[in-house]
Motif scaffolding. Structure first.
Motif, PDB file in Angstrom:
ATOM      1  N   PRO A  76      42.373  56.296  55.609  1.00 45.73           N
ATOM      2  CA  PRO A  76      42.006  55.946  57.000  1.00 45.73           C
ATOM      3  C   PRO A  76      41.321  54.587  57.105  1.00 45.73           C
ATOM      4  O   PRO A  76      41.565  53.835  58.056  1.00 45.73           O
ATOM      5  CB  PRO A  76      41.065  57.081  57.407  1.00 45.73           C
ATOM      6  N   LEU A  77      40.479  54.251  56.149  1.00 46.49           N
ATOM      7  CA  LEU A  77      39.829  52.938  56.153  1.00 46.49           C
ATOM      8  C   LEU A  77      40.864  51.842  55.954  1.00 46.49           C
ATOM      9  O   LEU A  77      40.803  50.781  56.604  1.00 46.49           O
ATOM     10  CB  LEU A  77      38.760  52.880  55.066  1.00 46.49           C
ATOM     11  N   LEU A  78      41.819  52.063  55.068  1.00 46.76           N
ATOM     12  CA  LEU A  78      42.862  51.063  54.836  1.00 46.76           C
ATOM     13  C   LEU A  78      43.654  50.799  56.110  1.00 46.76           C
ATOM     14  O   LEU A  78      43.926  49.648  56.468  1.00 46.76           O
ATOM     15  CB  LEU A  78      43.796  51.539  53.723  1.00 46.76           C
ATOM     16  N   VAL A  79      44.020  51.855  56.818  1.00 40.07           N
ATOM     17  CA  VAL A  79      44.785  51.695  58.064  1.00 40.07           C
ATOM     18  C   VAL A  79      43.966  50.916  59.088  1.00 40.07           C
ATOM     19  O   VAL A  79      44.486  50.025  59.773  1.00 40.07           O
ATOM     20  CB  VAL A  79      45.202  53.069  58.613  1.00 40.07           C
ATOM     21  N   ASP A  80      42.682  51.228  59.197  1.00 37.77           N
ATOM     22  CA  ASP A  80      41.823  50.498  60.137  1.00 37.77           C
ATOM     23  C   ASP A  80      41.735  49.019  59.767  1.00 37.77           C
ATOM     24  O   ASP A  80      41.700  48.150  60.649  1.00 37.77           O
ATOM     25  CB  ASP A  80      40.425  51.113  60.160  1.00 37.77           C
ATOM     26  N   LEU A  81      41.684  48.719  58.480  1.00 43.63           N
ATOM     27  CA  LEU A  81      41.624  47.325  58.050  1.00 43.63           C
ATOM     28  C   LEU A  81      42.902  46.580  58.420  1.00 43.63           C
ATOM     29  O   LEU A  81      42.851  45.443  58.908  1.00 43.63           O
ATOM     30  CB  LEU A  81      41.388  47.250  56.542  1.00 43.63           C
ATOM     31  N   PHE A  82      44.047  47.208  58.207  1.00 42.11           N
ATOM     32  CA  PHE A  82      45.301  46.570  58.608  1.00 42.11           C
ATOM     33  C   PHE A  82      45.358  46.378  60.121  1.00 42.11           C
ATOM     34  O   PHE A  82      45.793  45.328  60.610  1.00 42.11           O
ATOM     35  CB  PHE A  82      46.501  47.385  58.129  1.00 42.11           C
ATOM     36  N   ASN A  83      44.923  47.389  60.877  1.00 42.70           N
ATOM     37  CA  ASN A  83      44.941  47.271  62.334  1.00 42.70           C
ATOM     38  C   ASN A  83      44.063  46.111  62.804  1.00 42.70           C
ATOM     39  O   ASN A  83      44.398  45.419  63.778  1.00 42.70           O
ATOM     40  CB  ASN A  83      44.464  48.567  62.971  1.00 42.70           C
ATOM     41  N   ALA A  84      42.944  45.903  62.125  1.00 39.41           N
ATOM     42  CA  ALA A  84      41.999  44.872  62.554  1.00 39.41           C
ATOM     43  C   ALA A  84      42.384  43.477  62.070  1.00 39.41           C
ATOM     44  O   ALA A  84      42.097  42.484  62.752  1.00 39.41           O
ATOM     45  CB  ALA A  84      40.600  45.217  62.051  1.00 39.41           C
ATOM     46  N   LEU A  85      43.040  43.390  60.921  1.00 39.53           N
ATOM     47  CA  LEU A  85      43.252  42.081  60.296  1.00 39.53           C
ATOM     48  C   LEU A  85      44.681  41.569  60.384  1.00 39.53           C
ATOM     49  O   LEU A  85      44.907  40.367  60.183  1.00 39.53           O
ATOM     50  CB  LEU A  85      42.844  42.148  58.814  1.00 39.53           C
ATOM     51  N   ASP A  86      45.621  42.436  60.634  1.00 42.70           N
ATOM     52  CA  ASP A  86      47.029  42.008  60.608  1.00 42.70           C
ATOM     53  C   ASP A  86      47.742  42.536  61.841  1.00 42.70           C
ATOM     54  O   ASP A  86      48.324  43.622  61.818  1.00 42.70           O
ATOM     55  CB  ASP A  86      47.705  42.499  59.323  1.00 42.70           C
ATOM     56  N   GLY A  87      47.694  41.773  62.913  1.00 40.35           N
ATOM     57  CA  GLY A  87      48.336  42.196  64.149  1.00 40.35           C
ATOM     58  C   GLY A  87      49.774  41.752  64.277  1.00 40.35           C
ATOM     59  O   GLY A  87      50.424  42.037  65.284  1.00 40.35           O
ATOM     60  N   SER A  88      50.291  41.049  63.280  1.00 42.82           N
ATOM     61  CA  SER A  88      51.665  40.556  63.378  1.00 42.82           C
ATOM     62  C   SER A  88      52.653  41.708  63.257  1.00 42.82           C
ATOM     63  O   SER A  88      52.476  42.608  62.430  1.00 42.82           O
ATOM     64  CB  SER A  88      51.925  39.529  62.279  1.00 42.82           C
TER      65      SER A  88
END
Length: 773
Positions: free
Chosen positions: A556-568
């Protein structure tokens, strides 16, 4: 000899030459104390945009942020020269007119009214403090002349920008701008530039965080001096601004990375990194948000790498650098820990490159013994026949060990090392089958570098922290294998992508979780087109955290990090040359024939294949013979027979043999379709289980009936095995592991059909089906 040939003596010329020579000798014997490698040095670690990450004071506990002339606002430079030294570019280090004026004021008033110091003289006093006396002033003048002889005007001005006292432990305009104003010196407004220009005149008395009124009055004096140089409107606006300042605080972003880089920064005053300050803040905030839900002493780590050039954008070595109870100073980005199941993608990718498997190769997720090693699954259940894609996406252990046995653990570890991922083994330890389940150590840093291969055409690399770090790359997998494994992790393969069942298919994210033995380490590593991100959660001292595993705590933390840092949005990836989709058959594992009438093609599956290879299912570990075989059947009844027990005509039928360990796990419908038909009654005496194992106490097809309200009690025994343990399965689910002599008892509480199987450690089995009514 003519008198014109005799040397002419000129006393003044020789006196000047002797004086000049004396000055040169003094200059060499008593050089100015310029900052050097051995001088106390403050160190600043900065993000890619210059934002300070962490500052380390010098031996005198002074905070200094080194800058160049170009990194300071032109407004500040213009105000500094206009207010402090208008003739800085023209004088030789001293301004005689200013000195005469200061001396006259001193004689008239009996005290120092103005010092007459140039900027060069101020730099000399900063580098070598002297008493405010006539001898001190003369020494200051001498040092100024030495500085002018040795340095350019820009170099002298740069020294002032970096060493001017700014109050407290701050030195230099950049440190003051960051500390008081919260911004870099290149972005100063008119009012802010004037404030920082006047601050060195009385650093303790003009600090804007403590003496705002005095600071404002001094600043306004500078602004008034600049009338005619700056626009009137700009000066008027600046005079209206308050002389504010934020509370002084130490910059503290990516503190453990800064500590790490500091160790190799001998003689440096500034370290530039690839860290994205905003991304770093986001990562640290996301980690901090989870602290309340974590037990004491549990820490976290995260690493974010840009795939293009392996540049690290965010680095969190611990959950909270200020929380010592969570081992805040232990950098878990670098620590060697058990990786759990995070190595499985590399195993299947390397097996693809070795031609051992394709994405739908048939594997056995059943209880098996590999030379005495008996792995189990995390959920303590088994799935029977599975494909490589299912084994990877469900992170099944037994199939992974089965593939590793074929690849060879020593070769696997060697191939990982060739790709840049080095595993740590205990002293005297060697690679074995347990390595794929976490039986070795590695770090988050190495895992993230290795996982970047799935977004970089199979080329892994070492994460880079600073611009001077070389790009170190190694080929981990072929481009085709990297593409296939990423697609399996992202979407589940061709079938999963068709129905968008993969967890990351809509976001273009492929990730894998891992949990080490005893819940000591929870991992999640993922890749997108742009970023590779890794997360670790656990206790740095290795204490278990029951219930903490990769899927529920790290993913879940990994998914949140991708959502926050990689919007492409994800891009459509074309399969590399050599990768294509192909229909294959189970149980043989080879390419499917064109027609639908081949009896050996019992299940068709759509697979990714590499370089046209569709390798067959692994050889049966428990039963010899070819995978294709023939049986004889009675064409009338369709039942199996032999000439020894049946006198009528017999029909030869081609069959495909499933691995022996999988036959007990086949569903009833599939079992009836793919296994040999039952024997004719006349041939019953020949109908022995191929394994030699037999269940007694009930027969295939028996019907048990309830006696009133009491459910029937089934008691079974097993024959044909030694006194070792056997595993009993009811409807494919483990029902117990017991000594063979103990038999098996079960109260048949519910009506319906029951498939009961017994297996021993050699994979031999027998199975019966009965009904309860």
């Amino acid at each position: 000899m003519p008198s014109s040939w005799l040397p002419t003596f000129h006393p003044l010329r020789h006196t000047l030459a002797a004086l000049l020579l004396g000055l040169l000798i003094i200059d060499q014997l008593l050089p100015p104390p310029l900052p050097g490698r051995d001088s106390p040095q403050a160190l600043l670690v900065v993000a890619q945009d210059g934002t300070p990450l962490r500052a380390f004071p010098d031996r005198d506990h002074v905070w200094r942020h080194p800058v160049t002339l170009e990194e300071v606002s032109p407004l500040y430079r213009e105000a500094l020269l206009a207010y402090e030294d208008r003739y800085f570019r023209w004088h030789p280090g001293v301004n005689p007119a200013a000195l005469l004026r200061a001396a006259g004021q001193w004689i008239r008033h009996g005290r120092i009214v103005s010092g007459g110091s140039t900027l060069t003289m101020q730099v000399a006093r900063i580098l070598e403090p002297v008493p405010r006396s006539l001898p001190g002033k003369l020494r200051q003048i001498l040092r100024a002349l030495q500085l002018e002889a040795r340095l350019s005007k820009d170099e002298i001005l740069t020294l002032y920008l970096n060493y001017a006292p700014m109050g407290g432990v701050l030195e230099g305009v950049e440190a003051a701008s960051r500390a008081y104003l919260g911004k870099p010196a290149r972005r100063l407004s008119h009012a802010e530039a004037a404030l920082l220009v006047v601050l060195p005149q009385a650093p303790s008395l003009l600090r804007p965080d403590r003496h705002a009124d005095a600071a404002r009055q001094a600043r306004d004096k500078v602004l008034q001096r600049l009338q005619g140089r700056w626009p009137d409107a700009a000066i008027a606006d600046a005079l209206q601004e308050p002389a504010y300042a934020q509370t002084l605080r130490e910059p503290l972003l990516a503190p453990l990375l800064a500590e790490r880089l500091r160790a190799g920064a001998a003689g440096r005053t500034r370290i530039d990194t690839f860290i994205d300050a905003q991304a770093q803040q986001t990562v640290e905030l996301l980690l901090a948000d989870r602290l309340a839900a974590l037990p004491a002493r549990v820490s976290m780590a995260a690493l974010v790498v840009d795939n293009a050039r392996l540049e690290v954008r965010a680095y969190a070595g611990s959950a909270d650098f200020t929380d010592k109870q969570r081992f805040s100073h232990v950098d878990m980005v670098r620590a060697s820990r058990s990786p759990g199941s995070t190595l499985k993608p590399f195993l299947y990718g390397l097996a693809l490159d070795e031609g051992l498997i394709h994405s739908e190769s048939l594997l056995a997720d059943v209880p098996q013994s590999f030379g005495g090693y008996q792995p189990g699954n995390f959920q303590q259940s088994f799935h029977g026949p599975v494909s490589v894609s299912e084994a990877l996406t469900k992170s099944l252990n037994v199939p992974a060990v089965e593939v590793l046995e074929r690849l060879d653990p020593v070769r696997f570890v060697s191939l990982l090392r060739r790709g840049g991922l080095k595993l740590d083994f205990p002293k005297g330890g060697a690679p074995n089958l347990a390595v794929i389940l976490g039986g070795a150590g590695t770090s988050l840093e190495q895992l993230v570098g290795a996982y970047s291969a799935f977004a970089r055409g199979g080329i892994a690399g070492k994460p880079r922290y600073t611009p001077d770090a070389p790009v170190e790359e190694q080929r981990m997998l072929s481009a085709g294998a990297a593409f296939i494994i990423r697609d399996l992790l992202e979407s589940g393969g061709p079938t999963g992508r068709a129905v968008e069942s993969g967890a990351g298919v809509r976001r273009g994210i492929a990730w894998k979780t891992g949990t080490s033995f005893g819940f000591r380490d929870a991992w999640s590593i993922g890749v997108s087109d742009r970023l590779t991100i890794g997360v670790w959660v656990g206790r740095p001292d290795g204490t278990p955290n029951p219930g903490f595993f990769g899927a529920n705590i790290a993913a879940p933390l990994l998914v949140d990090l991708f959502n926050a840092l990689d919007g492409s949005p994800p891009t459509r990836r074309e399969a590399p040359p050599g990768v294509r989709q192909q229909r294959i058959c189970w149980p043989l594992g080879t390419a499917a024939p064109d027609g639908d009438d081949d009896p050996t093609c019992q299940q068709r599956r759509l697979a990714w294949t590499l370089d046209g290879a569709s390798p067959p299912t692994f050889p049966d570990r428990l039963r010899g013979g070819e995978a294709r075989y023939r049986i004889l059947v009675d064409p009338q009844s369709g039942q199996r027979a032999l000439p020894e027990c049946f006198r009528g005509p017999l029909e030869s039928r081609e069959m495909a043999r499933w691995p022996a360990v999988l036959e007990p796990w086949l569903g009833s419908e599939l079992r009836q379709r793919v296994l040999p038909p039952p024997w004719l009654k006349a041939c019953a005496d020949l109908a022995q289980p191929e394994s030699g194992l037999r269940i007694v106490g009930a027969s295939n097809g028996d019907v048990l009936r309830r006696a009133g309200a009491t459910p029937p009690l089934l008691h079974l025994e097993v024959r044909g095995t030694a006194d070792g343990d056997v595993i009993w399965l009811v409807n494919g689910q483990p029902a117990g592991r017991k000594p063979a002599a103990a038999g098996f008892e079960k109260r048949m509480d519910e009506p319906g059909r029951y498939d009961i199987t017994v297996l021993d450690d050699q994979g031999r089995y027998d199975r019966i089906s009965l009904s309860v009514r």
